[in-house]
Design a protein around this motif. Sequence first.
Motif, PDB file in Angstrom:
ATOM      1  N   ARG A  75      17.982 107.338  42.394  1.00  0.00           N
ATOM      2  CA  ARG A  75      18.248 107.675  40.997  1.00  0.00           C
ATOM      3  C   ARG A  75      17.503 106.689  40.094  1.00  0.00           C
ATOM      4  O   ARG A  75      18.038 105.631  39.742  1.00  0.00           O
ATOM      5  CB  ARG A  75      19.746 107.638  40.726  1.00  0.00           C
ATOM      6  CG  ARG A  75      20.517 108.684  41.523  1.00  0.00           C
ATOM      7  CD  ARG A  75      22.023 108.471  41.478  1.00  0.00           C
ATOM      8  NE  ARG A  75      22.717 109.538  42.200  1.00  0.00           N
ATOM      9  CZ  ARG A  75      24.001 109.485  42.545  1.00  0.00           C
ATOM     10  NH1 ARG A  75      24.733 108.423  42.246  1.00  0.00           N
ATOM     11  NH2 ARG A  75      24.551 110.492  43.190  1.00  0.00           N
ATOM     12  N   PRO A  76      16.268 107.025  39.700  1.00  0.00           N
ATOM     13  CA  PRO A  76      15.483 106.093  38.883  1.00  0.00           C
ATOM     14  C   PRO A  76      16.174 105.699  37.586  1.00  0.00           C
ATOM     15  O   PRO A  76      15.994 104.565  37.108  1.00  0.00           O
ATOM     16  CB  PRO A  76      14.188 106.872  38.611  1.00  0.00           C
ATOM     17  CG  PRO A  76      14.093 107.873  39.724  1.00  0.00           C
ATOM     18  CD  PRO A  76      15.507 108.245  40.034  1.00  0.00           C
ATOM     19  N   ARG A  77      16.981 106.587  37.024  1.00  0.00           N
ATOM     20  CA  ARG A  77      17.624 106.302  35.739  1.00  0.00           C
ATOM     21  C   ARG A  77      18.703 105.234  35.839  1.00  0.00           C
ATOM     22  O   ARG A  77      19.206 104.770  34.818  1.00  0.00           O
ATOM     23  CB  ARG A  77      18.205 107.587  35.151  1.00  0.00           C
ATOM     24  CG  ARG A  77      17.164 108.685  34.890  1.00  0.00           C
ATOM     25  CD  ARG A  77      17.839 109.932  34.317  1.00  0.00           C
ATOM     26  NE  ARG A  77      16.916 111.052  34.186  1.00  0.00           N
ATOM     27  CZ  ARG A  77      16.701 111.981  35.104  1.00  0.00           C
ATOM     28  NH1 ARG A  77      17.348 111.902  36.266  1.00  0.00           N
ATOM     29  NH2 ARG A  77      15.858 112.967  34.901  1.00  0.00           N
ATOM     30  N   THR A  78      19.083 104.847  37.065  1.00  0.00           N
ATOM     31  CA  THR A  78      20.096 103.797  37.209  1.00  0.00           C
ATOM     32  C   THR A  78      19.487 102.391  37.211  1.00  0.00           C
ATOM     33  O   THR A  78      20.232 101.406  37.235  1.00  0.00           O
ATOM     34  CB  THR A  78      20.901 103.976  38.507  1.00  0.00           C
ATOM     35  OG1 THR A  78      20.014 103.843  39.639  1.00  0.00           O
ATOM     36  CG2 THR A  78      21.579 105.341  38.548  1.00  0.00           C
ATOM     37  N   LEU A  79      18.172 102.290  37.193  1.00  0.00           N
ATOM     38  CA  LEU A  79      17.544 100.977  37.179  1.00  0.00           C
ATOM     39  C   LEU A  79      17.831 100.245  35.871  1.00  0.00           C
ATOM     40  O   LEU A  79      17.993 100.850  34.811  1.00  0.00           O
ATOM     41  CB  LEU A  79      16.029 101.114  37.364  1.00  0.00           C
ATOM     42  CG  LEU A  79      15.547 101.424  38.785  1.00  0.00           C
ATOM     43  CD1 LEU A  79      14.089 101.862  38.759  1.00  0.00           C
ATOM     44  CD2 LEU A  79      15.737 100.226  39.699  1.00  0.00           C
ATOM     45  N   LYS A  80      17.845  98.927  35.942  1.00  0.00           N
ATOM     46  CA  LYS A  80      18.004  98.111  34.748  1.00  0.00           C
ATOM     47  C   LYS A  80      16.774  98.286  33.851  1.00  0.00           C
ATOM     48  O   LYS A  80      15.663  98.544  34.337  1.00  0.00           O
ATOM     49  CB  LYS A  80      18.164  96.642  35.136  1.00  0.00           C
ATOM     50  CG  LYS A  80      19.421  96.357  35.938  1.00  0.00           C
ATOM     51  CD  LYS A  80      19.489  94.882  36.346  1.00  0.00           C
ATOM     52  CE  LYS A  80      20.739  94.590  37.149  1.00  0.00           C
ATOM     53  NZ  LYS A  80      20.799  93.167  37.576  1.00  0.00           N
ATOM     54  N   PRO A  81      16.948  98.156  32.529  1.00  0.00           N
ATOM     55  CA  PRO A  81      15.816  98.368  31.611  1.00  0.00           C
ATOM     56  C   PRO A  81      14.572  97.558  31.972  1.00  0.00           C
ATOM     57  O   PRO A  81      13.445  98.053  31.861  1.00  0.00           O
ATOM     58  CB  PRO A  81      16.385  97.944  30.252  1.00  0.00           C
ATOM     59  CG  PRO A  81      17.856  98.190  30.377  1.00  0.00           C
ATOM     60  CD  PRO A  81      18.194  97.880  31.797  1.00  0.00           C
ATOM     61  N   PRO A 114      17.274 117.739  38.786  1.00  0.00           N
ATOM     62  CA  PRO A 114      18.624 117.254  38.474  1.00  0.00           C
ATOM     63  C   PRO A 114      18.605 115.970  37.639  1.00  0.00           C
ATOM     64  O   PRO A 114      17.750 115.100  37.839  1.00  0.00           O
ATOM     65  CB  PRO A 114      19.245 117.008  39.849  1.00  0.00           C
ATOM     66  CG  PRO A 114      18.076 116.855  40.777  1.00  0.00           C
ATOM     67  CD  PRO A 114      17.004 117.738  40.235  1.00  0.00           C
ATOM     68  N   GLN A 115      19.561 115.873  36.730  1.00  0.00           N
ATOM     69  CA  GLN A 115      19.718 114.661  35.939  1.00  0.00           C
ATOM     70  C   GLN A 115      20.266 113.516  36.787  1.00  0.00           C
ATOM     71  O   GLN A 115      19.952 112.362  36.559  1.00  0.00           O
ATOM     72  CB  GLN A 115      20.649 114.928  34.760  1.00  0.00           C
ATOM     73  CG  GLN A 115      20.025 115.741  33.653  1.00  0.00           C
ATOM     74  CD  GLN A 115      18.889 114.984  32.980  1.00  0.00           C
ATOM     75  OE1 GLN A 115      19.110 113.952  32.347  1.00  0.00           O
ATOM     76  NE2 GLN A 115      17.674 115.484  33.109  1.00  0.00           N
ATOM     77  N   ARG A 116      21.097 113.847  37.749  1.00  0.00           N
ATOM     78  CA  ARG A 116      21.689 112.821  38.610  1.00  0.00           C
ATOM     79  C   ARG A 116      21.455 113.244  40.056  1.00  0.00           C
ATOM     80  O   ARG A 116      22.222 114.027  40.622  1.00  0.00           O
ATOM     81  CB  ARG A 116      23.176 112.649  38.300  1.00  0.00           C
ATOM     82  CG  ARG A 116      23.810 111.394  38.916  1.00  0.00           C
ATOM     83  CD  ARG A 116      25.213 111.168  38.326  1.00  0.00           C
ATOM     84  NE  ARG A 116      25.759 109.869  38.700  1.00  0.00           N
ATOM     85  CZ  ARG A 116      26.564 109.659  39.740  1.00  0.00           C
ATOM     86  NH1 ARG A 116      26.907 110.680  40.518  1.00  0.00           N
ATOM     87  NH2 ARG A 116      27.024 108.453  40.000  1.00  0.00           N
ATOM     88  N   PRO A 141      24.642 107.014  29.884  1.00  0.00           N
ATOM     89  CA  PRO A 141      23.448 106.737  29.078  1.00  0.00           C
ATOM     90  C   PRO A 141      22.166 107.167  29.789  1.00  0.00           C
ATOM     91  O   PRO A 141      22.006 106.964  30.987  1.00  0.00           O
ATOM     92  CB  PRO A 141      23.494 105.213  28.899  1.00  0.00           C
ATOM     93  CG  PRO A 141      24.933 104.851  29.078  1.00  0.00           C
ATOM     94  CD  PRO A 141      25.456 105.803  30.112  1.00  0.00           C
ATOM     95  N   GLY A 142      21.269 107.787  29.035  1.00  0.00           N
ATOM     96  CA  GLY A 142      19.977 108.179  29.570  1.00  0.00           C
ATOM     97  C   GLY A 142      19.945 109.528  30.248  1.00  0.00           C
ATOM     98  O   GLY A 142      18.874 109.989  30.636  1.00  0.00           O
ATOM     99  N   LEU A 143      21.104 110.181  30.409  1.00  0.00           N
ATOM    100  CA  LEU A 143      21.160 111.491  31.057  1.00  0.00           C
ATOM    101  C   LEU A 143      21.440 112.580  30.026  1.00  0.00           C
ATOM    102  O   LEU A 143      22.266 112.404  29.131  1.00  0.00           O
ATOM    103  CB  LEU A 143      22.227 111.525  32.146  1.00  0.00           C
ATOM    104  CG  LEU A 143      22.111 110.503  33.275  1.00  0.00           C
ATOM    105  CD1 LEU A 143      23.129 110.814  34.366  1.00  0.00           C
ATOM    106  CD2 LEU A 143      20.708 110.464  33.857  1.00  0.00           C
ATOM    107  N   LYS A 144      20.787 113.707  30.183  1.00  0.00           N
ATOM    108  CA  LYS A 144      21.023 114.833  29.286  1.00  0.00           C
ATOM    109  C   LYS A 144      22.429 115.384  29.523  1.00  0.00           C
ATOM    110  O   LYS A 144      22.903 115.410  30.666  1.00  0.00           O
ATOM    111  CB  LYS A 144      19.987 115.923  29.536  1.00  0.00           C
ATOM    112  CG  LYS A 144      18.556 115.512  29.232  1.00  0.00           C
ATOM    113  CD  LYS A 144      17.593 116.634  29.588  1.00  0.00           C
ATOM    114  CE  LYS A 144      16.150 116.205  29.358  1.00  0.00           C
ATOM    115  NZ  LYS A 144      15.187 117.271  29.747  1.00  0.00           N
TER     116      LYS A 144
END
Length: 373
Positions: A75-81, A114-116, A141-144
């Motif tokens: 899940r790339p969107r879970t990475l820290k900024p 998929p978003q997640r 945060p960051g997910l549609k």
Amino acid sequence: MRLDIRRRTQRHYWPFAAIFSVCALATPAAAQQQPRQIPTFIVDASWPHVPDKYKLGDISSIAIDAQDNAYVLHRPRTLKPEDAAKAAPPVVVFDKAGQFIKAWGGDGAGYDWPQREHGIYIDPKGFAWIGGNQCPTSGTPGLKPVADDALLKFTTDGKLALQIGKSNASKGDGDTANLHRAADAWTPRGSNEIFVADGYGNHRVIVFDADTGAFKRSWGAFGKPAGGVDHCEITRVKDFPPGDGLPDFNIAHSIRVSNDGTVYLADRENRRLQTFTSDGKFVNQLRVTGGPFAASLAFSPDDAQQFLYVGSGKAITIVERKTLEVLGKVEVDKQIGGGHHIQTDSKGNLYIAQTDKGMQRLLFNGMSAAAVR
């Protein structure tokens, strides 16, 4: 630990040399028998080799193809900024030695990625199936704010072959066109059907034609019509009733179909494993309610698929597949857990995707007698 099982009697054994023993769980009846030979494992500390240019987020699932390449879904969107610029594409592929091969996936034209990211599976024809479990009201945060209601089929190079369903389109357990936060998928040997654990929003097994996506059939817990309440938040069961348990699935989280056509469904929050015929007739179940049970499933790679591995909190429970008898557990030094999803390769090695702790390969280390109590 509370353990309830409906048993059948046939037994088979997987002939490998003894190496060392693992802790075992056994029913009173099994304790009167001779110790069984069960698989043992050690951690492969060198697997895998992630390129320095990439960072991986939460590891959700690992699939193995016919060449024993590992397809890691993260899940790339879970990475820290601060790590986001180095995010690897959602699918990262390693060869059997753990060396990086390629990476692909993510948002693109013509499909609803998929978003997640949740589950990945490589079918017998070499296609990759991917689903997600984003809830539109999760507020992550960051997910549609949409539901992952599609199941995607790709070539192993990342080219879209088929999409079943559409994001944010589910009409519930009776919908035959859309999934609803599907968790896992499987195609049995010699079949052209894709069986789906559907999943986080719905409460069913649903089967489609793997080429066309046409609906074939579906069922819920105990082979009954699917039902239940769609909750965004996971409903944790606090009090487990005696007997068979609650009437509906509560997170149909992992699915496998054996070579003999038996369907195995991990009903995670109900802490039970249910089995069915391929047309949805209920056969058997195993409940272990004393702790986390039935998050993930994998078969041993022998033709008879004698052993079923069941993710169980910090360990992986070893179950005799045909009888659902608990034989032991895999809980070795430095193991990261029982797995959000697990898989085996042709050598009998176990792969663990543990969302909060990463990924790991456990090397098959031969057979040993279970220490029954």
